[in-house]
Design an enzyme around this catalytic site. Sequence first.
Site, PDB file in Angstrom:
ATOM      1  CB  SER A 138      39.397  16.088  90.997  1.00 28.29           C
ATOM      2  OG  SER A 138      40.356  15.153  91.471  1.00 28.29           O
ATOM      3  CE1 TYR A 151      42.963  19.754  89.832  1.00 25.80           C
ATOM      4  CE2 TYR A 151      42.808  17.757  91.164  1.00 25.80           C
ATOM      5  CZ  TYR A 151      42.487  18.466  90.010  1.00 25.80           C
ATOM      6  OH  TYR A 151      41.684  17.892  89.053  1.00 25.80           O
TER       7      TYR A 151
END
Length: 280
Positions: A138, A151
């Site tokens: 990501s 995350y």
Amino acid sequence: MTANNQTKTILVTGCSSGIGAYCARALKAEGWHVIASARTEDHIAELNSDGIKAYRLDYADSESIADFFEHAMAATGGRCDALFNNGGYGQVGAVEDLPVDALRAQFEANFFGYHDLTRKVIPVMRAQGHGRIVQCSSILGLVPMRFRGAYNASKHALEGLSVTMALELEGSGIHVSLIEPGAIVSRFRANALRHFHRTIDIESSVHRKDYQDQLRRLKKQEESNSGKLGPEAVYRVLHHALTANRPRYHYAVTREAKLGVIARRLLPARLFYPWLARQT
């Protein structure tokens, strides 16, 4: 598409929906022998009905990872030309509000599970003398964002481990690439919100107002999906990572992700971090 007169095989995980579902079907259409994974019987049945062999895999369950790998090797005759580690979820919440168990669960799904499956695949690729490992990371693995600490951390860890692995595999014929998407049309945010409500005590948090403001914005964004790219944008770079003679180490996807990479490279920390603090 052949290699040594054999159809190329790829394991694609996290194929219930979104990026994984799209890429598995697109790869099959291009002639790859795709072995997919999903977590529910319904999604496995959907993939099988489209002619894609699919088995259950839960990155937080080491037994399911081992079972998936055994099924995949049986289905391909022990061959694995490529692995696309995809899937996982995003745990939302300020760092000070994160229960330790929620942080551990985030790493099980987004980091340790990827590593477990990758370690099973590498000996197969070494024996073949070639292979491609593509990790769906990501942009938050490079450029952190407020209230995404769990995350961010899991993807930063994935970036560090994967780049190290790429260095260690240099000369082996096995290439490692990282895909770093920004916001993509999928069920990712809906799943993240479910975990957020399950693990974060909003009403007791000093960040309650920030949470409420973000929830309102996220609801509007989910309703419109305005400006978001679809999973086909990820597939385009995945295709390059799998087929190019010289695949890249990093593939940023979406305009925002590319701007984040540029800002990280050009801005000094005293400007970069305050700028990030304003991004929500």
